[in-house]
Scaffold this active site. Structure first.
Site, mmCIF file in Angstrom:
data_model
loop_
_atom_site.group_PDB
_atom_site.id
_atom_site.type_symbol
_atom_site.label_atom_id
_atom_site.label_comp_id
_atom_site.label_asym_id
_atom_site.label_seq_id
_atom_site.Cartn_x
_atom_site.Cartn_y
_atom_site.Cartn_z
ATOM 1 N N TYR A 1 53.580 95.698 -6.170
ATOM 2 C CA TYR A 1 52.812 94.580 -5.872
ATOM 3 C C TYR A 1 51.346 94.974 -5.853
ATOM 4 O O TYR A 1 50.591 94.147 -5.256
ATOM 5 C CB TYR A 1 53.049 94.002 -4.618
ATOM 6 C CG TYR A 1 54.786 93.568 -4.572
ATOM 7 C CD1 TYR A 1 55.685 94.332 -4.807
ATOM 8 C CD2 TYR A 1 54.895 92.181 -4.326
ATOM 9 C CE1 TYR A 1 56.874 93.613 -4.847
ATOM 10 C CE2 TYR A 1 56.222 91.434 -4.239
ATOM 11 C CZ TYR A 1 57.052 92.423 -4.382
ATOM 12 O OH TYR A 1 58.454 91.953 -4.464
ATOM 13 N N ASP B 1 61.791 93.485 -0.701
ATOM 14 C CA ASP B 1 61.713 91.992 -0.933
ATOM 15 C C ASP B 1 62.956 91.566 -1.527
ATOM 16 O O ASP B 1 63.626 90.524 -1.225
ATOM 17 C CB ASP B 1 60.834 91.699 -2.215
ATOM 18 C CG ASP B 1 60.293 90.401 -2.483
ATOM 19 O OD1 ASP B 1 60.816 89.564 -1.692
ATOM 20 O OD2 ASP B 1 59.421 89.865 -3.030
#
Ligand code: NAD
Length: 342
Positions: free
Chosen positions: A123, A227
């Site tokens: 990310y 996630d």
């Protein structure tokens, strides 16, 4: 009187944040809500994705309740959620996944907490096309970020009487990046000799979780695996409608559900408000209002186990607002009982 930032978000965000706000207010807590918004809808109206007042409000209050914000797939702007987590170094993404009685699932007891590193990994936003037919992304893992998320997971385990921490990785393939993450988790584990420490490779972890989730108590992992595991674990306890979360840094915290903006059900008054309401309860715990947080969790649990006012995702037919009303009713009832007892 607390001053708290409220970011409604988009999709089902405004509906579920409204529910959470009503439920929190029903506890009698005095809050001055600073309501500011960001995202595609704001962009349409004002030509800016995150207006200055969002940053100003967060920097003033240092605490927020936030609805989901849509992030376009493939092209378009980068995630505002990732931006806020990185800008304010909200490095711990904490997601408790707990079975609520009354929700039919194949598992009797699931009670685990995911500690997801929230600021780096894939990310990092470092991506580039290397030719018309190829592209690369950079996976960033640092000692600092890995040590601090591992420490948070062990601290939580110790404080909450959890006996085991599981580090999830793919260090067999990503030897340097996930290898560094594991080294850090091991280093921290040595300072907690009374807590069992284990390491599980991400693919095996997915299988273990769907076969026997009760064997896990605290999971610590990098951003992407965290996630994905969060949604997987939500599926073990009845879906995304019920799993809350928190993004916590050294001096700021943003509370939000695991779920996204759910465009498929937005604006229909059918979204399950539980996940955001329980995120609100986590927020109250964070500010030390533990009795009120417990009252909310208890009211949610009673409403769901009675099964009369539950939304479609849980097998019911109630609207978001009816389920919210039922939860508020339970809070008010418990307040009356407590007053009589006093
Ligand atoms: P999603 O979580 O929005 O929805 C997945 C599925 O779960 C959908 O079928 C949806 O209807 C259902 N669902 C989600 N929340 C629910 C609720 N409260 N009650 C009942 N059903 C619920 O995931 P998605 O569709 O992959 O993502 C939609 C958008 O949300 C994307 O743009 C994504 O980037 C964004 N997103 C934002 C956040 C955030 O703001 N923190 C988190 C995840 C995804």
């Amino acid at each position: 009187m607390y001053s708290i930032t409220l970011i409604p978000g988009d999709g089902i965000g405004p509906e579920v944040t409204h529910s959470a706000k009503r439920v929190i207010e029903a506890t009698g807590l005095k809050i001055s809500w600073d309501i500011v918004n960001a995202g595609a809808d704001v962009y349409k109206d004002r030509g800016v994705l995150v207006p200055d007042e969002v940053f100003e409000s967060l920097e003033k209050n240092r605490i927020a309740l936030k609805g989901p914000i849509t992030t376009p797939v493939g092209c378009g702007f980068r995630s505002i959620n990732v931006l806020l987590r990185k800008k304010y170094d909200l490095f711990s993404n904490i997601r408790p996944v707990k079975k609520i009685p009354g929700i039919e699932t194949p598992f009797k007891d699931v009670d685990l907490v995911i500690f997801r590193e929230n600021t780096e990994d894939l990310y990092s936003g470092i991506e580039r096309s290397t030719s018309e037919d190829s592209a690369e992304a950079v996976k960033v893992i640092t000692r600092k970020a890995s040590l601090r998320i591992a420490k948070k997971a062990f601290e939580y385990a110790e404080k909450n009487n959890r006996k085991k921490v599981t580090a999830v990785h793919k260090a067999n393939i990503m030897k340097l990046t996930d290898g560094l993450f594991l080294d850090c988790a091991r280093e921290i584990s040595k300072t907690y000799p009374d807590i069992e420490y284990e390491e599980v490779i991400i693919d095996n972890m997915c299988m273990q979780l769907v076969m026997n989730p009760s064997r896990f108590q605290v999971i610590v992992t990098t951003n992407l695996y965290g996630d994905i595991l969060s949604d997987l674990c939500a599926g073990l306890v009845g879906g995304l409608g019920i799993v809350p979360g928190a993004n916590i840094g050294e001096d700021m915290a943003i509370f939000e559900a695991v779920h996204g903006s759910a465009p498929d059900i937005a604006g229909k008054n059918i979204a399950n408000p539980t996940a955001l309401i329980l995120s609100g309860a986590m927020m109250l715990n964070y500010i030390g209002e533990t009795e009120k947080a417990d009252a909310i969790a208890d009211a949610v649990s009673k409403t769901i186990s009675e099964g009369k006012y539950i939304t479609m995702d849980l097998g019911g037919s109630s609207s978001t607002s009816d389920m919210t009303d039922a939860i508020i009713e339970k809070i008010l009832e418990s307040k009356q009982i407590n007053t009589v007892l006093v």
